[in-house]
Design a protein around this motif. Structure first.
Motif: not given
Length: 271
Positions: A62, A65, A117, A177
Motif C-alpha cells: 500500500n 493507510y 490503499w 472509497d
C-alpha cells in the motif's frame, strides 16, 4: 545522503531522488516520525543541486493507510479539552500541515506513484505532489469524514485546485472509497498502470524527463505555478486549523474511533 530516517528511505541516482514511505506503522501509516522527518527530507533534497526531481512512493502492498491513529491518538484533544489543550493541538496541527506543505512548496518537482490503499493522510500527501500516477489496484479515500474529522492537513486546501467542484464534494462529503479508474476519470491521477512496478517506472520516466530539462528553468516554472496557489492554500490551512481546534473534540469523534477499533458500524448523534 547519509541520514537514516524512520519513516522513509531516500535513494538518489541520475538527478532523481526516490522517497519511499516505510511506516513504521502498518500500511506505511503516518506516525510521529513521519511528521517530524518529512520537512527535513524534502528540505535536504530541495537544497541538493544534484537532485532535479523527486519520486514519491510507498513500500509493501500500500501507499499509505494515512494517520497512524494508535500512535497519534494522544494528539487529538479530549471532549472536555480546555483552552490550553486546544491551543496546543492547534500548534501540533500547524506543524503537521507544514510537513505536507514542505512537499508542495519544494522547488524540486515531485511525482507520486500510488498503489494499494491511499487513505486520509495519504491523500493529503499526494495532493501536494505535482504529478500523480497510480497502479490499477490503487484505492483512494478521504476517510476523515467517516471518522468525524474535517480533513485538516492539505486535502481540503489542495484538492479544489486538482478536482472539479462536484467530484471533489462527492469524494470528501461521503468519505467513500474510489478505485484507480475513477481516480483517473475525475483527474485525481494523471494515468493508471497495470501494477505498482509499472506505475513506479512511469513516475521515474517522467522524473527523468523533468531532470533532463534546465534545472533553473524547471524551478522557475514550478515557482510561478506555485505562486498562484500558495496564498489560497495557506489561508485554507490556517482556517481549518482554527476550525478543528474549536470543533474537532466531539462525542462523534470518540464514537468513530471506538467503533473502528471494535469493528462495528458507528452511531453518530451530531454531538
Amino acid at each position: 545522503m547519509g541520514t537514516a530516517y524512520e519513516s522513509v528511505t531516500v535513494d538518489i541516482a541520475d538527478h532523481v531522488a526516490r522517497v519511499t514511505l516505510i511506516g513504521p506503522g502498518k500500511g506505511n501509516a503516518m506516525g510521529p516520525a513521519f511528521w517530524d522527518e518529512l520537512p527535513e527530507v524534502f528540505g535536504t533534497l530541495d537544497a541538493d543541486p544534484e537532485v532535479r526531481a523527486i519520486v514519491l512512493t510507498g513500500s509493501g502492498k500500500n501507499f499509505s493507510y494515512g494517520l497512524d491513529l494508535p500512535a497519534m491518538g494522544a494528539t487529538l484533544p479530549a471532549l472536555d479539552a480546555g483552552a490550553k489543550a486546544r491551543a496546543e493541538f492547534h500548534t501540533k496541527l500547524q506543524r503537521m500541515q507544514a510537513a505536507i506543505t514542505a512537499v508542495a512548496d519544494a522547488r524540486t518537482p515531485t511525482v507520486a506513484s500510488i498503489h494499494g490503499w491511499c487513505i486520509g493522510g495519504g491523500v493529503d500527501l499526494i495532493s501536494a505532489a505535482d504529478i500523480r500516477y497510480a497502479s490499477a489496484d490503487a484505492k483512494f479515500s478521504v476517510r476523515e469524514t467517516k471518522l468525524a474529522i474535517v480533513a485538516d492537513v492539505g486535502s481540503l486546501a489542495r484538492l479544489p485546485l486538482i478536482l472539479s467542484e462536484g467530484h471533489l464534494r462527492e469524494l470528501v462529503l461521503t468519505g467513500k472509497d474510489i478505485d484507480a479508474a475513477r481516480a483517473e476519470k475525475i483527474g485525481l491521477v494523471n494515468d493508471v498502470y497495470e501494477d505498482a512496478e509499472a506505475s513506479l517506472a512511469a513516475a521515474h520516466a517522467t522524473a527523468a524527463e523533468i531532470a533532463a530539462n534546465p534545472p533553473l528553468t524547471v524551478a522557475g516554472v514550478k515557482d510561478v505555478l506555485d505562486q498562484q496557489r500558495i496564498a489560497r492554500v495557506s489561508e485554507s490551512l490556517r482556517y481549518v486549523a482554527a476550525w478543528n481546534s474549536a470543533f474537532l473534540p466531539s462525542k462523534d469523534l470518540a464514537e468513530a474511533v471506538t467503533a473502528m477499533f471494535q469493528k462495528r458500524p458507528p452511531q453518530f448523534t451530531g454531538e
